[in-house]
Structures are given as C-alpha cells and as structure tokens.
Motif scaffolding. Sequence first.
Motif, short mmCIF file in Angstrom:
data_model
loop_
_atom_site.label_atom_id
_atom_site.label_comp_id
_atom_site.label_asym_id
_atom_site.label_seq_id
_atom_site.Cartn_x
_atom_site.Cartn_y
_atom_site.Cartn_z
N GLU A 147 115.79 -52.71 -20.72
CA GLU A 147 115.41 -52.96 -19.33
C GLU A 147 115.37 -54.46 -19.01
OE1 GLU A 147 110.68 -52.01 -19.29
OE2 GLU A 147 111.97 -50.24 -19.29
N GLU A 151 117.72 -56.02 -16.10
CA GLU A 151 117.13 -56.75 -14.97
C GLU A 151 117.59 -58.21 -14.94
OE1 GLU A 151 112.86 -56.32 -14.40
OE2 GLU A 151 112.86 -58.09 -13.10
N ASP A 154 121.15 -58.35 -13.59
CA ASP A 154 121.21 -58.16 -12.14
C ASP A 154 120.74 -59.41 -11.40
OD1 ASP A 154 122.00 -55.62 -12.81
OD2 ASP A 154 120.16 -54.62 -12.13
N GLY A 170 110.89 -57.79 -9.70
CA GLY A 170 111.32 -56.80 -10.67
C GLY A 170 110.16 -56.41 -11.57
#
Lengths: 380, 269
Positions: A147, A151, A154, A170
């Motif tokens: 994760e 993240e 992105d 986030g």
Amino acid sequence: MQFFMFHLMPYPYLPDDFDERESAWVTLSNSNYDPTIGTGLYNRYLDELEYAEQLGFDGICVNEHHQNAYGTMPSPNLMAATLVRRTEKLQIAIVGNGLPLRDHPLRVAEEVAMLDVISGGRIISGFVRGIGDEYFSMSIDPSTSRERFSEAHDLIIKAWTTEGPFRWIGKHYRLNYVNVWPRPLQQPHPPIWIPAFGSTETMSWAAENHYTYLSVFAPSKLLKRWFDGYRAGANAAGYEAPRDKIGILLPIYVAETDRQAHAEGRQYVTWLYHKGLKHKFEHLFPPGYMTDHSWGRFLQSGLGAYSDVSYEDLVAQGYAVVGSPATVRERLAELAEELGFGLVNALLHIGDMPHDHTIRNMELFAREVMPHFRAQSAAA
Amino acid sequence: MSGQNGQHVVQHVDLGGGRIHLMRAGAGEALLFLHPAAGAGFWLPFHDLLAERFDVISPDHPGFGESDRLDWIDGMEDLVYFYLDLLDALDLEAVHVVGASLGGWLAAELAVHQPSKVRSLVMVDPIGLDLPEHPVEDMFAMNPDELRAALFVDQELALQFISPEPTLDMLMRAFKEKTSFARLAWNPFCCNPKLHLRLHRVTAPTLILWGSDDRLVPLAHGERYRELIADARLEIVDDCGHAPLLEQPERTVEVIGRFHAELAGKGGC
C-alpha cells in the motif's frame, strides 16, 4: 532490440569465513567494508558505466539496495547524478527507487525531476518495493509495503502531471502543499520501468499503466510465465504489449572462446548467485511482504534458494549467458524468441569480476553481439 | 484441540467488519485470555486449569487463528478499541485478564485505557515496554531452530509447538499471523514507547510472571512493569523459557490461582 548496461556495484571482498555466514545482507557487518577500497571501486564502476556511451549502448542502469555486499548503491539518484554530468547521449535508468523504504515520496519526485531536467530528458524512472531484507534494514513494516508503494506511486505521478499546489490526503502520506519544483522535462513524465519478481498483481498493474516490465534473476521457464502474464494484462487492458516494453535482466559474460568464457565466468556468476544473493530465508520473505495468496503460490512453486543452483544449472536454465560471441548471440536470440523481450539489461560486470575482464566483456558484447540484433531490428 | 477434561464451546462474533472466533469454557467470573503472537486457535491444558475457577473466554485476535483480519487494525491502539468493543458485544462489565507475551502487552494497554474493565491483571512474559538497554530479540528474523531455542528451555517440548516438518497449512497460517503481528509490532518494535507514561493508570491488582530463562524478552521488562504498576507483584517460573503457560502449565496456573485466591480473600474476586 534495445541494450542497457546494468551494474550492481557489489563489494566483492567478503570475509574468509563467508560461507558460514547466514547472509550477505542485513547482518553481514559493515566492518567488512573498507572505505579506502570503496573509493577505488565506486570510481572504477562509474568509469565502466560511462564507457557504455562510447560503445553505443542505449542506456545504463543503476538501482537501490541497502546494507549489503551485493549492491552498494543505497541512493541510486546519487549515482545517476554523477553519471548525468559525465555522459551526453545515454539514457539513465534508475531501476528503481524503493518507494516504500522512503519516508517522503516527494523527495523521489523532486530528485528524479531534477535529474531529468539536468540531463535534458534522459532519465528513466523505475519504481520498486525493495526486497524483503530491506524491510529489516530500514525497519519499515513489510505488511504495509504494497500500500505504501501504491500510494507513493500515485502521489509522484500526480505531482509530475498536475499543476500545483494541490492537497494529498492518503493513508500513509498527508500533504497540504504538493507543488514539486522542478517539473520533469519529459512529458507527461519520464518513462516508468517496473522490475518485478513474478507477482501477478504487479504484472497486471504494470500492463494497465503501459509501464515497461522488467524481470529479475530467475530461470527462463519462469520468465516466460511472467512475461506471458504481462502480455495477458495488456490484452485485458485492450492493447498488445510491444516487445520493447518487456525487458530481461541478464548476467552476460563474453570471451573469445566458450572454454575461456566458462573458465573465467564461472567464478563471477557463482559469486553473484551463491554469495551476493545469499539471503537468510526469514529476511527475504518477511511477513506481509507478499499477500497471503502470493505466499501460498510461492510455497507451492517449490522455488529454492539461488545458492542451491549449480553453475551448470544457472547457465542451462537461463540465469546467465556465458560463451564466445557466437554462442552468446545464439543463446540470446533463442531466449528472445522464447520469451519475447525487446529490451536487454545486460549485467556485464558480474560478482567479483575485475576491471579488465569487465571492459573486455563490454567491448565484445557491444561489437560482436549487439550489432547482430540491431541489424535484425532494422531489417524487421 | 481440546484439553483432557475440557469441554469448551466455540463461538463466533461479527464485529468490526469481520468474524471473530472465540473459545469458552468454565463458570464463575469472566476471565479474558489474550494469546501471544503464535498460539491462537488452540485450547490447551492451561485453559482447562483456568476454567476450573472461571468462565474463560479465549478469542483469536483479529488476523490470528481463525479470526478474520480487519484492515483497520494496524496498531496496538486499534486492537485495544477492538477488545473494548468485544467486551461490550459479549455484555461483559469487567473481566479478569490473563495475557501472554503480545497478549500481556495488550492486557496492560486495556488496563491503561479502561481501568474499570479490568478486575485483575496477569501478564506472562509481556512485551510492550520500550527498554533500549534490554532489547527484545527479533523473532521476525528467526528461523524455526532459532525460535525453539529462544522460546523454550525444553527443546524436545519445543518440537511439539514448532514443528520441524511444517505442513503447507501451518506455513500459511504462520505467515498470516506473523503479518498481523508485524502490523502491531514491527516498528516501534514490540513496544509502545509511551506505555511507561501511562501504566500509573492501572488500578487492577497485578501479577507479572516471568520464565526464568526467557531468552526472547529480558526479565528487566518484568522488573520495569513491576515498578510502573502500583502494588504489582513479579514472580519467576523456574526452568522455563518465554512461554510458561506451555512449558510449565501446572506451576504457572498454580501461581495465578494463588493470586486470584488472595484477591477473593480480600473480597476482590
């Protein structure tokens, strides 16, 4: 076919009792590292990468590893920075920045953008999760690896492609002002390469994003499955994966004759797989680094440690290519046909190979092997 | 697995977005057993011994044993709030708590967050304190041989708990549980660096037990817990490693039993 020269920059001077040590990572004491020797090594290795420009390679690769003897580039961006100023045409692939290992993804966005601007747009930006050992070395919770990677990726892409400032809320990163200066020169952003170890999630994700997919050290029958998975991911996303988006990382050693290549190359290839890649199992596979599903598939695959594979099998199974120029041409053509890659990241310095053999290897490869594939591409 | 005398029942509770597996036996006042990082899903002889006096409730923590992993639990505080919700869901006003290792840390955190919920507190070789001078060994990096050596004095017995020939199911389960454990304890490693500032909130009578030869968590942790919790008592279990409830179950439960009996004598149990 595109050719990049890959370098790991290993520290080959292991202690005499290394075979009794559990690993070349995490717990191998840095008292074994002599910085005086290191000065010579770094500069020699950088010279080798720079020489690739004269020999007509398309690019060179640096990567990130922490606290080990296998590869001494904890900051690949630093290595790229020295190379950017000493080369003019080469593409410089950073394969890659270990996103979950960094506390702040914007440092990666900023540094890669700086390199891209300074180099006039010659940077390729690879993103990796880092290997299991590094979650021990950096004390990052491996169960958050996926994760954090997702993240950070992105966020970096958005930072490169969206006018700032913007806000990012986030799970792992919360930023009120994202406004990266400089912006990258290449638009919308530098090409993204994704080195991966066969996770199905990663194949599909790389294909969906049209990112270049790179293999890491594995037997060719496994690489076939990985590349097929990437091609299937591309098909599912509605396009056919171009060959040049599929890259193989391959240790290659060329000498005048097969006999000489094996006589010299055995030691180097063996160092890489049996020493540099000697891991403690528990370090390499920390909890949560893989999904429960991928862990189950890995256990059932029966894949053993690199150090259990003999030199003969390493060569036979496609972990390395060793031989005369003719042999290497044939073997590479065979692998390209079988696996369908259009990008070769050639590891031409392997293990404890000395400088003179590295230079000869690079020259023979560039003069006797690469042109054969270039002519083929031109003809096609 | 069931103990020789034991008739425990299995219950499932839907809570926090998943299904929680718990085992229960005995009668009397409620006693919540909080398992260590490895050891969910088993009903062992010490459970039966405790169930002779108490209504023993032994849940598998979320992400351990047969309980679902809950994505929102990625730290000890989340687990504490999960357990406070579980006590409410089970309609339990206040409970005796026994926790081992990870479970001992959790027990201390529960007693800090909601002192009124904890009637008495027993911690067996708990992790949880931040003692840089006395580091907890890194169990995440240990192979099975190293784990056996770190956890047990009796290496023959250790083979019963850490198999030399694990099945695929055992390896899958261990990976799942270690992943859930990592989310609680990877960094900060096996501790809450603020816990020592909060332990003064514990009001429950407290017993701390320590294996004489715990090679995973140094006895200094037990001594520090005793200093930080008012009127806490520390007792050593001889010839024993990190897991007294497995290695010396009768003697360990006997000490716990005496502690509970004393409380009862004072009208506290």
